[in-house]
Design an enzyme around this catalytic site. Structure first.
Site, PDB file in Angstrom:
ATOM      1  N   SER A 183       0.789  -1.226   0.000  1.00 55.01           N
ATOM      2  CA  SER A 183       0.000   0.000   0.000  1.00 55.01           C
ATOM      3  C   SER A 183       0.822   1.277   0.000  1.00 55.01           C
ATOM      4  CB  SER A 183      -0.949   0.012   1.207  1.00 55.01           C
ATOM      5  OG  SER A 183      -0.213  -0.050   2.420  1.00 55.01           O
ATOM      6  N   HIS A 211      -5.706  -3.801  -1.509  1.00 56.00           N
ATOM      7  CA  HIS A 211      -5.415  -2.714  -2.448  1.00 56.00           C
ATOM      8  C   HIS A 211      -5.331  -3.190  -3.888  1.00 56.00           C
ATOM      9  CE1 HIS A 211      -4.631   0.701   0.274  1.00 56.00           C
ATOM     10  NE2 HIS A 211      -4.224  -0.216   1.131  1.00 56.00           N
ATOM     11  N   LYS A 242     -12.444  -0.398   0.435  1.00 59.47           N
ATOM     12  CA  LYS A 242     -11.641   0.318  -0.556  1.00 59.47           C
ATOM     13  C   LYS A 242     -12.385   0.305  -1.895  1.00 59.47           C
ATOM     14  CE  LYS A 242      -7.246  -0.299   1.862  1.00 59.47           C
ATOM     15  NZ  LYS A 242      -7.847  -0.565   3.167  1.00 59.47           N
TER      16      LYS A 242
END
Length: 397
Positions: A183, A211, A242
């Site tokens: 990340s 991610h 996310k």
């Protein structure tokens, strides 16, 4: 007693502040989106959210959440195995399994919980975990909670991974643990090579897709799609916070028996409330949207390519990336804060990252692109970076 402890904390906090490392939280007064308004009324372009597909304020997700709250209530008031599972939870678990091509899925309150509750139910002191040096804090904490032997290899370094696997050969079972996308740097793990070594040394593989899911791969199905390994990795973890809507909720998806054992023994699952019905319904709607077409992923990939190429052409030091993360390296912690503050004055909302979030001397601005960003927003952001970069001496005047 607290007076002494208070003085101790005050001294530490003062030292953090004097070192330029104190973290200040900014207040947003609009929905999360590519353009937001911060407290005080200033409009800014948002380049620091994990809102990769722009779904955080998606109308269909919001409507799905409203309808399910009306139909199923506000909260579950219980853990799953007692009285806290609704049909929506099961439907969402199936949708996640279908998305990743896995056998079953278990939901958690967050991916931090999923990673924290993963290793201890499965492994003992007879076993070994071989973990990437840049793995997320939740993986690190999950490993700490487990009695398995611990080995660490340098970030994405397959020579070092092989050395650690050799050292772990006396263990009963071995598991390689890695982020899909790291990340802070934005690099993708070399999953194809990890898979080869896992087969060579008889190890399982665990990948945190937080991610990478929704982002990496031609259709955004994550690193297993990127490397042609869909359905072949034993354990994947991820988040709904996310790309998949930006709210809360995590999951572990993978082999049937692994998921079954987690339902029996994973402490964050057994002792945390079920996801609220509205969150589960919005998550379900997200996966429905992502099966319709590839518009959002295509737009995200185009935005990322455009931004990164322009920043490199302007002279910025950016780490190589295959994700939606562009790490603009500044190296100095105080400079990263000054740069972020100056960008906000220019209408660009970013965050400076520095130790202990990244290693000493590796401070940066982490830019996160979204499918929701317009070309106009990207151009304005790039222009602001160049203006501030020249003013602060990062770029030549």
């Amino acid at each position: 007693m607290y007076q002494d402890f208070q003085k101790h904390l005050q001294k530490q906090l003062q030292e953090i502040d004097e070192a330029g490392l104190y973290k200040h939280e900014r207040v947003i007064i609009t929905p999360q989106s590519s353009g937001i308004q911060v407290e005080g009324g200033k409009d800014v372009i948002n380049f620091c959210a994990n809102n990769y597909l722009g779904l955080a304020d998606n109308k269909e997700l919001i409507e799905a959440a409203k309808q399910r709250m009306d139909a199923r209530g506000y909260g579950m008031s219980s853990v799953r195995f007692i009285c806290g599972t609704q049909d929506t939870h099961k439907q969402l678990e199936k949708a996640i399994s279908d998305f990743f091509g896995t056998e079953d899925t278990i939901l958690y309150a967050s991916c931090f919980d999923a990673n924290g509750g993963l290793f201890e139910p499965l492994l003992t002191e007879e076993d070994a975990i071989i973990s990437d040096a840049l793995n997320h804090a939740s993986i690190i904490d999950g490993v700490r909670l487990c009695k398995a032997q611990r080995f660490r290899y340098k970030n994405a370094d397959m020579t070092d991974l092989e050395e650690q696997l050799k050292k772990a050969q006396s263990a009963r079972f071995r598991i390689i643990a890695t982020d899909g996308v790291f990340s802070m740097d934005g690099n993708v793990c070399p999953l194809d090579k990890i898979y080869e070594l896992a087969n060579k040394y008889n190890a399982l593989v665990m990948v945190d897709e937080s991610h990478s899911a929704g982002v990496v791969g031609r259709t955004g199905h994550g690193v297993t799609e990127r490397f042609g390994l869909r359905g072949k990795i034993e354990i994947l973890t991820g988040t709904l916070g996310k790309a998949f809507g930006g709210a809360v909720g995590g999951f572990t998806t993978g082999k049937q028996e692994i998921i079954d054992m987690l339902r029996q023994r994973s402490r964050p699952y057994l002792f945390s409330n079920s996801l609220p019905p509205m969150i589960a319904a919005a998550g379900l709607k997200t996966f429905e949207l992502l099966t319709r077409d590839n518009t959002l992923q295509d737009r995200l990939h185009a935005n990322t390519d455009y931004f990164v190429k322009a920043m490199l052409a302007a002279g910025f030091d950016c780490k190589p990336t295959e994700s939606a993360i562009c790490a603009v390296m500044l190296y100095d912690a105080r400079l990263s804060q000054e740069f972020a503050a100056a960008l906000q004055e220019e209408g660009v909302y970013v965050t400076g990252f520095y130790y202990p979030v990244v290693p000493q001397g590796q401070a940066r601005i982490r830019v996160q692109l979204s499918a929701a960003h317009t070309r106009e927003q990207l151009d304005k952001g790039i222009a602001a970076f160049v203006k501030v970069g020249k003013r602060l001496g990062v770029l030549p005047a």
